[in-house]
Motif scaffolding. Structure first.
Motif, PDB file in Angstrom:
ATOM      1  N   TRP A   1      -5.708   8.401 -11.778  1.00  6.92           N
ATOM      2  CA  TRP A   1      -6.132   9.506 -10.921  1.00  6.92           C
ATOM      3  C   TRP A   1      -5.885   9.211  -9.440  1.00  6.92           C
ATOM      4  CZ3 TRP A   1      -8.100  14.093 -12.942  1.00  6.92           C
ATOM      5  CH2 TRP A   1      -8.365  14.086 -14.300  1.00  6.92           C
ATOM      6  N   THR A   2      -5.470   7.997  -9.116  1.00  3.02           N
ATOM      7  CA  THR A   2      -5.293   7.618  -7.716  1.00  3.02           C
ATOM      8  C   THR A   2      -4.092   8.327  -7.095  1.00  3.02           C
ATOM      9  OG1 THR A   2      -6.250   5.447  -8.156  1.00  3.02           O
ATOM     10  CG2 THR A   2      -4.978   5.676  -6.140  1.00  3.02           C
ATOM     11  N   THR A   3      -4.259   8.811  -5.873  1.00  2.00           N
ATOM     12  CA  THR A   3      -3.195   9.497  -5.137  1.00  2.00           C
ATOM     13  C   THR A   3      -3.052   8.880  -3.750  1.00  2.00           C
ATOM     14  OG1 THR A   3      -4.680  11.126  -4.138  1.00  2.00           O
ATOM     15  CG2 THR A   3      -3.781  11.653  -6.331  1.00  2.00           C
ATOM     16  N   PRO A   4      -1.947   9.156  -3.043  1.00  2.00           N
ATOM     17  CA  PRO A   4      -1.778   8.606  -1.691  1.00  2.00           C
ATOM     18  C   PRO A   4      -2.849   9.071  -0.714  1.00  2.00           C
ATOM     19  CG  PRO A   4       0.314   9.419  -2.545  1.00  2.00           C
ATOM     20  CD  PRO A   4      -0.740   9.868  -3.504  1.00  2.00           C
ATOM     21  N   TRP A   5      -3.432  10.243  -0.953  1.00  2.00           N
ATOM     22  CA  TRP A   5      -4.431  10.754  -0.013  1.00  2.00           C
ATOM     23  C   TRP A   5      -5.835  10.252  -0.315  1.00  2.00           C
ATOM     24  CZ3 TRP A   5      -0.865  13.521  -2.746  1.00  2.00           C
ATOM     25  CH2 TRP A   5      -1.285  14.181  -3.893  1.00  2.00           C
ATOM     26  N   HIS A   6      -6.002   9.470  -1.375  1.00  2.00           N
ATOM     27  CA  HIS A   6      -7.283   8.830  -1.665  1.00  2.00           C
ATOM     28  C   HIS A   6      -7.179   7.310  -1.547  1.00  2.00           C
ATOM     29  CE1 HIS A   6      -8.420  12.669  -3.808  1.00  2.00           C
ATOM     30  NE2 HIS A   6      -9.539  12.373  -3.199  1.00  2.00           N
ATOM     31  N   SER A   7      -6.135   6.804  -0.905  1.00  2.00           N
ATOM     32  CA  SER A   7      -5.899   5.366  -0.948  1.00  2.00           C
ATOM     33  C   SER A   7      -5.000   4.929   0.205  1.00  2.00           C
ATOM     34  CB  SER A   7      -5.227   4.997  -2.279  1.00  2.00           C
ATOM     35  OG  SER A   7      -3.995   5.684  -2.412  1.00  2.00           O
ATOM     36  N   ALA A   8      -4.675   3.650   0.189  1.00  2.00           N
ATOM     37  CA  ALA A   8      -3.695   3.075   1.114  1.00  2.00           C
ATOM     38  C   ALA A   8      -2.597   2.413   0.288  1.00  2.00           C
ATOM     39  CB  ALA A   8      -4.358   2.046   2.031  1.00  2.00           C
ATOM     40  N   ALA A   9      -1.420   2.282   0.871  1.00  2.00           N
ATOM     41  CA  ALA A   9      -0.289   1.663   0.176  1.00  2.00           C
ATOM     42  C   ALA A   9      -0.251   0.169   0.487  1.00  2.00           C
ATOM     43  CB  ALA A   9       1.021   2.320   0.607  1.00  2.00           C
ATOM     44  N   LEU A  10      -0.003  -0.624  -0.546  1.00  2.00           N
ATOM     45  CA  LEU A  10       0.142  -2.080  -0.405  1.00  2.00           C
ATOM     46  C   LEU A  10       1.523  -2.485  -0.882  1.00  2.00           C
ATOM     47  CD1 LEU A  10      -1.216  -4.953   0.035  1.00  2.00           C
ATOM     48  CD2 LEU A  10      -1.624  -4.898  -2.449  1.00  2.00           C
ATOM     49  N   ARG A  11       2.252  -3.194  -0.031  1.00  2.00           N
ATOM     50  CA  ARG A  11       3.544  -3.756  -0.432  1.00  2.00           C
ATOM     51  C   ARG A  11       3.297  -5.143  -0.987  1.00  2.00           C
ATOM     52  NH1 ARG A  11       7.973  -6.784   1.528  1.00  2.00           N
ATOM     53  NH2 ARG A  11       9.994  -5.920   0.924  1.00  2.00           N
ATOM     54  N   ARG A  12       3.600  -5.316  -2.274  1.00  2.00           N
ATOM     55  CA  ARG A  12       3.375  -6.596  -2.925  1.00  2.00           C
ATOM     56  C   ARG A  12       4.431  -7.608  -2.483  1.00  2.00           C
ATOM     57  NH1 ARG A  12       3.391  -3.169  -7.848  1.00  2.00           N
ATOM     58  NH2 ARG A  12       1.251  -2.665  -8.494  1.00  2.00           N
ATOM     59  N   THR A  13       4.184  -8.876  -2.837  1.00  2.00           N
ATOM     60  CA  THR A  13       5.117  -9.933  -2.446  1.00  2.00           C
ATOM     61  C   THR A  13       6.484  -9.772  -3.103  1.00  2.00           C
ATOM     62  OG1 THR A  13       4.168 -11.316  -4.201  1.00  2.00           O
ATOM     63  CG2 THR A  13       3.328 -11.647  -1.968  1.00  2.00           C
TER      64      THR A  13
END
Length: 319
Positions: free
Chosen positions: A271-283
């Motif tokens: 259910w997670t969307t970009p407007w309910h979260s932050a983006a993380l760039r993994r290693t």
């Protein structure tokens, strides 16, 4: 060179190929074992609509309600404007259209139906923040050259009417009654799952509640009915404005449903969307969505264009 495929079967073959491009990103409520691939024929609604465009030799139009505004909870998001999560999602949608164009030259386009104003009063987000979010989406689309995308919102239908008047108009004309919705939620497992999911989001998005937890949950359960009513109303308005379009959804959908659930980015919760979260760039260079507070524990904040953009795990190692 003679045709090897009969003309009346060509749209179905092309339609199947187009739908096969979407299937790896399908977001479903049904339990499907990982190795199993659901065939395109399990989605007759989408195939019929795609085939209609193919028969006319016209670009395929997808409508995607969503991208409303950022969550008002600062523990979940970086601010009230689009950030890297939205940029990655927009790029994904545009790339999907590009892939379709390679096998079907008329191509495709996605109309992002930004629905923040539809229920902004119910989710506690100011209307000026919602306007700024949608306007910035348009700016980002133009700046990144994502020409296969466009943004549609209530301003395109009801112009400069006051926001409350727009919401009232949409609700009164299109929304199901509260009694009918409650009856559906009691009898339909999918409707119940949606109701519970929206209630959870409303609870999580409330950052300034001063009462008890149980009182907050009661209030959010009531507001969830209103959000679903308005969402249904928005869906009917979109169908009226874009009657031929293939309907996408950011929510998980059953296999074969009229709406095709689509995953924009990787996230542990469907259910997670970009407007309910932050983006993380993994290693390893891949991206994931998660609450801001969680991303901040494993990544370092990155700013772009003078604004908070995302978190980066590789930079966290340098701290």
């Amino acid at each position: 060179m003679p045709l090897t495929t009969a003309p009346d079967t060509l749209p179905t073959r092309i339609g199947t190929e187009i739908l096969n491009l979407l299937l790896p990103h399908h977001r479903t409520t049904d339990p499907v074992p990982a190795p199993v691939r659901v065939p395109a024929q399990a989605f007759p609604h989408q195939l019929r609509r795609i085939d209609a465009f193919v028969r006319d030799g016209a670009p395929i139009v997808f409508t995607l309600p969503g991208f409303p505004c950022k969550s008002p909870n600062p523990a979940k998001v970086l601010g009230h404007l689009p950030d890297q999560g939205e940029r990655l999602s927009l790029t994904f949608l545009n790339t999907l259209c590009t892939k379709i164009e390679r096998i079907y030259p008329p191509g495709a386009r996605v109309i992002i139906c930004s629905d923040g104003h539809v229920f902004g009063d119910l989710i506690g987000v100011p209307d000026d923040h919602i306007d700024a979010y949608a306007d910035d989406l348009r700016t980002q689309i133009g700046r990144m050259g994502l020409h296969r995308l466009s943004v549609f919102d209530l301003r395109d239908v009801l112009g400069d009417l006051p926001h409350d008047a727009k919401r009232s108009h949409v609700h009164e004309r299109y929304a199901p009654t509260l009694e009918a919705l409650r009856a559906e939620i009691r009898s339909d497992s999918q409707a119940l799952a949606l109701y519970r999911g929206i209630t959870r989001f409303l609870v999580e998005d409330t950052a300034d509640w001063t009462g008890t937890r149980s009182a907050l949950q009661r209030a959010c359960r009531q507001r969830a009915y209103g959000v679903i009513q308005r969402s249904r109303a928005w869906g009917d308005l979109i169908a009226e404005q874009h009657p031929r379009a293939v309907r996408l959804s950011i929510h998980p959908q059953p296999i074969g449903a009229p709406k095709f659930g689509i995953r924009l980015l990787d996230a542990p919760d469907a259910w997670t969307t970009p407007w309910h979260s932050a983006a993380l760039r993994r290693t390893d260079g891949t991206w994931a969505l998660m609450p801001r507070a969680e991303a901040a524990r494993t990544g370092r904040l990155v700013r772009q264009g003078g604004k908070d953009s995302h978190f980066d795990q590789s930079r966290a190692a340098c701290r």
